[in-house]
Design a protein around this motif. Structure first.
Motif, PDB file in Angstrom:
ATOM      1  N   VAL A 177      50.600  33.351  35.349  1.00  0.00           N
ATOM      2  CA  VAL A 177      49.700  34.133  34.503  1.00  0.00           C
ATOM      3  C   VAL A 177      48.209  33.690  34.789  1.00  0.00           C
ATOM      4  N   GLU A 178      47.404  34.711  34.824  1.00  0.00           N
ATOM      5  CA  GLU A 178      46.118  34.672  35.387  1.00  0.00           C
ATOM      6  C   GLU A 178      45.259  34.626  33.948  1.00  0.00           C
ATOM      7  N   SER A 179      44.469  33.821  33.584  1.00  0.00           N
ATOM      8  CA  SER A 179      43.900  33.790  32.161  1.00  0.00           C
ATOM      9  C   SER A 179      42.506  34.194  32.631  1.00  0.00           C
ATOM     10  N   ALA A 180      41.974  34.238  33.668  1.00  0.00           N
ATOM     11  CA  ALA A 180      40.597  34.834  33.681  1.00  0.00           C
ATOM     12  C   ALA A 180      40.746  36.359  33.663  1.00  0.00           C
ATOM     13  N   ASP A 181      39.741  36.882  32.845  1.00  0.00           N
ATOM     14  CA  ASP A 181      39.649  38.360  32.569  1.00  0.00           C
ATOM     15  C   ASP A 181      39.282  39.247  33.930  1.00  0.00           C
ATOM     16  N   ASP A 182      38.841  38.587  34.774  1.00  0.00           N
ATOM     17  CA  ASP A 182      38.052  39.241  35.869  1.00  0.00           C
ATOM     18  C   ASP A 182      39.290  39.414  37.088  1.00  0.00           C
ATOM     19  N   GLY A 183      40.505  39.020  36.906  1.00  0.00           N
ATOM     20  CA  GLY A 183      41.578  38.923  37.885  1.00  0.00           C
ATOM     21  C   GLY A 183      41.674  37.544  38.754  1.00  0.00           C
ATOM     22  N   GLY A 184      40.649  36.845  38.397  1.00  0.00           N
ATOM     23  CA  GLY A 184      40.691  35.522  38.801  1.00  0.00           C
ATOM     24  C   GLY A 184      40.845  35.028  40.280  1.00  0.00           C
ATOM     25  N   PRO A 185      40.722  34.026  40.784  1.00  0.00           N
ATOM     26  CA  PRO A 185      41.162  33.687  42.181  1.00  0.00           C
ATOM     27  C   PRO A 185      42.614  33.682  42.458  1.00  0.00           C
ATOM     28  N   GLY A 186      43.604  33.600  41.386  1.00  0.00           N
ATOM     29  CA  GLY A 186      45.163  33.355  41.449  1.00  0.00           C
ATOM     30  C   GLY A 186      45.809  34.522  41.841  1.00  0.00           C
ATOM     31  N   LEU A 187      45.188  35.799  41.643  1.00  0.00           N
ATOM     32  CA  LEU A 187      46.134  36.971  41.540  1.00  0.00           C
ATOM     33  C   LEU A 187      45.944  37.772  42.959  1.00  0.00           C
ATOM     34  N   HIS A 188      46.544  37.072  43.873  1.00  0.00           N
ATOM     35  CA  HIS A 188      46.700  37.809  45.132  1.00  0.00           C
ATOM     36  C   HIS A 188      48.246  38.409  45.401  1.00  0.00           C
ATOM     37  N   VAL A 189      48.400  39.727  45.172  1.00  0.00           N
ATOM     38  CA  VAL A 189      49.656  40.314  45.301  1.00  0.00           C
ATOM     39  C   VAL A 189      50.288  40.060  46.711  1.00  0.00           C
ATOM     40  N   GLN A 190      51.523  39.654  46.660  1.00  0.00           N
ATOM     41  CA  GLN A 190      52.288  39.787  47.577  1.00  0.00           C
ATOM     42  C   GLN A 190      53.679  40.808  47.785  1.00  0.00           C
ATOM     43  N   GLN A 191      54.245  40.956  48.774  1.00  0.00           N
ATOM     44  CA  GLN A 191      55.396  42.136  49.054  1.00  0.00           C
ATOM     45  C   GLN A 191      56.054  41.690  47.668  1.00  0.00           C
ATOM     46  N   GLY A 192      56.861  42.750  47.219  1.00  0.00           N
ATOM     47  CA  GLY A 192      57.816  42.396  46.183  1.00  0.00           C
ATOM     48  C   GLY A 192      57.396  42.105  44.839  1.00  0.00           C
ATOM     49  N   ASP A 193      55.922  41.614  44.786  1.00  0.00           N
ATOM     50  CA  ASP A 193      55.647  41.225  43.328  1.00  0.00           C
ATOM     51  C   ASP A 193      55.548  42.388  42.252  1.00  0.00           C
ATOM     52  N   ALA A 194      55.800  41.848  41.001  1.00  0.00           N
ATOM     53  CA  ALA A 194      55.397  42.790  39.864  1.00  0.00           C
ATOM     54  C   ALA A 194      54.141  42.452  39.446  1.00  0.00           C
ATOM     55  N   VAL A 195      53.217  43.272  38.862  1.00  0.00           N
ATOM     56  CA  VAL A 195      51.859  42.987  38.487  1.00  0.00           C
ATOM     57  C   VAL A 195      51.898  43.752  37.008  1.00  0.00           C
ATOM     58  N   VAL A 196      51.328  43.016  36.120  1.00  0.00           N
ATOM     59  CA  VAL A 196      51.510  43.406  34.679  1.00  0.00           C
ATOM     60  C   VAL A 196      50.204  42.962  34.141  1.00  0.00           C
ATOM     61  N   LEU A 197      49.278  44.315  33.673  1.00  0.00           N
ATOM     62  CA  LEU A 197      47.979  43.829  33.300  1.00  0.00           C
ATOM     63  C   LEU A 197      48.188  43.960  31.849  1.00  0.00           C
ATOM     64  N   CYS A 198      48.058  42.723  31.025  1.00  0.00           N
ATOM     65  CA  CYS A 198      48.327  42.680  29.529  1.00  0.00           C
ATOM     66  C   CYS A 198      46.959  43.108  28.849  1.00  0.00           C
ATOM     67  N   ASP A 199      45.957  43.405  29.559  1.00  0.00           N
ATOM     68  CA  ASP A 199      44.647  43.431  28.703  1.00  0.00           C
ATOM     69  C   ASP A 199      44.061  44.558  29.524  1.00  0.00           C
ATOM     70  N   HIS A 200      43.921  45.927  28.843  1.00  0.00           N
ATOM     71  CA  HIS A 200      43.466  47.016  29.383  1.00  0.00           C
ATOM     72  C   HIS A 200      42.074  46.899  29.415  1.00  0.00           C
ATOM     73  N   ASP A 201      41.530  45.982  28.515  1.00  0.00           N
ATOM     74  CA  ASP A 201      39.903  46.130  28.226  1.00  0.00           C
ATOM     75  C   ASP A 201      39.460  44.823  29.176  1.00  0.00           C
ATOM     76  N   ALA A 202      40.156  44.320  29.775  1.00  0.00           N
ATOM     77  CA  ALA A 202      39.596  43.140  30.910  1.00  0.00           C
ATOM     78  C   ALA A 202      38.476  43.883  31.549  1.00  0.00           C
ATOM     79  N   PRO A 203      37.365  43.266  31.841  1.00  0.00           N
ATOM     80  CA  PRO A 203      36.322  43.922  32.706  1.00  0.00           C
ATOM     81  C   PRO A 203      36.880  44.327  34.123  1.00  0.00           C
ATOM     82  N   ASP A 204      37.629  43.569  34.677  1.00  0.00           N
ATOM     83  CA  ASP A 204      38.117  44.286  35.998  1.00  0.00           C
ATOM     84  C   ASP A 204      39.251  44.759  35.981  1.00  0.00           C
ATOM     85  N   ALA A 205      39.802  45.370  35.054  1.00  0.00           N
ATOM     86  CA  ALA A 205      40.938  46.193  34.936  1.00  0.00           C
ATOM     87  C   ALA A 205      41.149  47.148  35.962  1.00  0.00           C
ATOM     88  N   PRO A 206      40.038  48.064  36.203  1.00  0.00           N
ATOM     89  CA  PRO A 206      40.329  49.149  37.208  1.00  0.00           C
ATOM     90  C   PRO A 206      40.446  48.360  38.590  1.00  0.00           C
TER      91      PRO A 206
END
Length: 150
Positions: free
Chosen positions: A43-72
């Protein structure tokens, strides 16, 4: 004596991680349920995607805050990655503008799950999280997530 058959396997097949942005009650419930079914969760708490959100093969990504500044940017990167599941928590109408923005940029949104989760009807954070994790599990087995009864 007939050998009993079990309807389960002792350990699930190893799957990718579940990456959740950002930290809120639904995200924490997703983490708890996904961990229970044997998934590694970040769970990445930073609204900007943070440093920990590095997607790897087979991962599932869930954006729980569509208003996060870096959602796009998060969705753009996740949809271009080898993630097997990319979803956003939002109603179709609430997400429409963001999806239109991505389409205008040439991003393929055909695999984006919005709203995230199966249609269970739940409204509480745990119920919503259950529907999201159920959809992740169904997708990982190539299933629709529909009822098993015939």
């Amino acid at each position: 004596m007939t050998e009993r058959q079990q309807a389960w396997i002792p350990e699930p097949v190893q799957r990718g991680r579940v990456l959740v942005l950002s930290d809120n009650p639904i995200a924490r419930c997703i983490a708890a349920i996904a961990s229970t079914v044997g998934r590694t969760v970040l769970v990445e708490s930073a609204d900007d995607g943070g440093p920990g959100l590095h997607v790897q093969q087979g991962d599932a990504v869930v954006l729980c805050d569509h208003d996060a500044p870096d959602a796009p940017a998060v969705l753009r990167a996740a949809l271009a990655s080898e993630a097997v599941y990319v979803a956003m928590m939002a109603s179709r109408s609430r997400a429409a503008g963001l999806v239109e923005e991505l389409v205008a940029e040439g991003v393929d949104v055909s695999t984006l799950h919005v709203p995230a989760g199966l249609d269970l009807g739940g409204k509480a954070p745990g119920e919503i999280a259950l529907s999201v994790v159920a959809e992740i599990v169904a997708e990982s087995y190539g299933r629709s997530g529909g009822a098993m009864r015939g």
